[in-house]
Motif scaffolding. Sequence first.
Motif, PDB file in Angstrom:
ATOM      1  N   TRP A 276       0.717  -1.218   0.064  1.00  0.00           N
ATOM      2  CA  TRP A 276      -0.129  -0.224  -0.059  1.00  0.00           C
ATOM      3  C   TRP A 276       0.931   1.145   0.019  1.00  0.00           C
ATOM      4  N   PHE A 277       1.757   1.208   0.870  1.00  0.00           N
ATOM      5  CA  PHE A 277       2.881   2.184   0.734  1.00  0.00           C
ATOM      6  C   PHE A 277       3.577   2.467  -0.486  1.00  0.00           C
TER       7      PHE A 277
ATOM      8  N   ASN B 220       0.502   3.417  -3.254  1.00  0.00           N
ATOM      9  CA  ASN B 220      -0.297   4.551  -2.910  1.00  0.00           C
ATOM     10  C   ASN B 220      -0.161   5.731  -2.444  1.00  0.00           C
ATOM     11  N   ILE B 221       1.187   5.737  -1.684  1.00  0.00           N
ATOM     12  CA  ILE B 221       1.661   6.761  -0.597  1.00  0.00           C
ATOM     13  C   ILE B 221       3.071   7.395  -1.231  1.00  0.00           C
TER      14      ILE B 221
ATOM     15  N   ARG C 174       2.978   9.995  -3.875  1.00  0.00           N
ATOM     16  CA  ARG C 174       2.429  11.343  -3.461  1.00  0.00           C
ATOM     17  C   ARG C 174       3.680  12.053  -2.604  1.00  0.00           C
TER      18      ARG C 174
ATOM     19  N   PRO D 233       2.637   1.716   8.095  1.00  0.00           N
ATOM     20  CA  PRO D 233       1.132   2.015   7.386  1.00  0.00           C
ATOM     21  C   PRO D 233       0.420   0.554   7.455  1.00  0.00           C
TER      22      PRO D 233
ATOM     23  N   LYS E 146      -2.745  -1.492   7.870  1.00  0.00           N
ATOM     24  CA  LYS E 146      -4.188  -1.510   7.920  1.00  0.00           C
ATOM     25  C   LYS E 146      -4.685  -2.272   8.752  1.00  0.00           C
TER      26      LYS E 146
ATOM     27  N   SER F 164      -0.055   4.265  10.622  1.00  0.00           N
ATOM     28  CA  SER F 164      -1.495   4.298  10.489  1.00  0.00           C
ATOM     29  C   SER F 164      -2.351   4.459  11.979  1.00  0.00           C
TER      30      SER F 164
ATOM     31  N   SER G 193      -5.907   7.341   6.307  1.00  0.00           N
ATOM     32  CA  SER G 193      -5.844   7.435   4.300  1.00  0.00           C
ATOM     33  C   SER G 193      -4.416   7.586   4.057  1.00  0.00           C
ATOM     34  N   ALA G 194      -4.528   7.285   2.696  1.00  0.00           N
ATOM     35  CA  ALA G 194      -3.145   7.263   2.090  1.00  0.00           C
ATOM     36  C   ALA G 194      -2.471   8.791   2.140  1.00  0.00           C
ATOM     37  N   GLU G 195      -3.670   9.799   1.622  1.00  0.00           N
ATOM     38  CA  GLU G 195      -3.266  11.176   1.629  1.00  0.00           C
ATOM     39  C   GLU G 195      -2.750  11.853   3.079  1.00  0.00           C
TER      40      GLU G 195
ATOM     41  N   ALA H  63       0.838  10.266   3.706  1.00  0.00           N
ATOM     42  CA  ALA H  63       1.626  10.940   2.571  1.00  0.00           C
ATOM     43  C   ALA H  63       2.227  12.506   2.936  1.00  0.00           C
TER      44      ALA H  63
END
Length: 399
Positions: free
Chosen positions: A241-242, A245-246, A249, A301, A303, A325, A343-345, A348
């Motif tokens: 995920w990091f 998606n992160i 960013r 991070p 989940k 997280s 969230s990823a945002e 990030a």
Amino acid sequence: MGDVLFLAHRVPYPPDRGDKIRSFHMLRHLARHRRVHLAAFADDPRDMDRPELAAFTASRAIVRRRKSQAVAGVQALASGRPLSLTAFDDAGMRRAVADMLAREDVETIFVFSSQMAQYLPAETHARVIMDFVDMDSAKFAAYAKAAKGPMRWMLAREARLLMAYESIVATRADASLFVSEAEAGLFRQSTGAERVQAIENGIDTAHFDPAADFARVDAGAALIVFTGQMDYRPNVEAVTWFAENILPRVRATHPHARFAIVGRNPSEAVKTLTKRGDVIVTGEVEDVRGWLAAAAVVVAPLKLARGIQNKVLEAMAMARPVVASSAAAEGIDHKGTIAAGTSAEDIANAVTMLLSDRRGAAELGIDARAQVMARYGWDARLAPLDDLVGLPAHLGRAA
């Protein structure tokens, strides 16, 4: 005072992964004033002979665990038992435990992880302390919600059967332990069990000290680090995920940022991440402190996270700024010394801010180490064990 029989699903040495860290420190704590006999499984052939354990144990029975997940799965379906139990069901371990109980003056049986409770004798006068660590049935229930098809059915089955088993074990135990009050509270609420309490994880702040003597790593200025066992599903999901998606960013602002995944047994999914060019996968390292010290930011991070994350405590003790997280930060009393997001945002943005503000990042790391030193020393965390095993208070204080 009688002896302690310590049952562990993995040899509690070396203390270099979450479960081994907790089990080792508990074993060492108990061994200060009691003779301890260890019965444990070895996943790694190197664990069959750990001479360092002689300092903490009067006798040891180590059984090599070779059963495959496929065989354990067939046995679980045929027997109606949870796979978590059939995976650790072994005749050799049963013989070893029975022999120790017949041979030694065992007053307390300390069970580390629910998989080992199946080796409790049908009847015993010994005190039973059950360290569940986390509520595994809740973990499988969370997996089931995210799965589909046959896998969803299998995971839901595991969660249901394991919760029923955990409930039965708790009725046999004189005390049921969890790594955080959140886990203990969830267990009480879900099962109605009594005699449930939290004993939190600690950290060796002398070992995890940025001023200690260890080999340094030169990996560049904008290094983001994750540490953990890299064939463990929550860790694999976290770094994937990091990276996907992160990290993009973060690199939009810091194009030289790189992500280092540090830990043994990286899965194929983890190894594949190196194709991106901005991800490093180290595999097993001799000393994780070098990578933590090199990190501009340490991330967690996850989940799905239960209890207290040792990886977060280690990074805090090394005075590194941490972004976690909300799930990974939940069990830790950090008093604002780590940045948390959902969230990823969110994650990030927190990583980007710390990479941009080096002074603020350094101050956050210093505050994090101070909080760990004040709150998470192992001696203070494990002091409640003394009462549970019938150790006089004055002996516990003298340890």
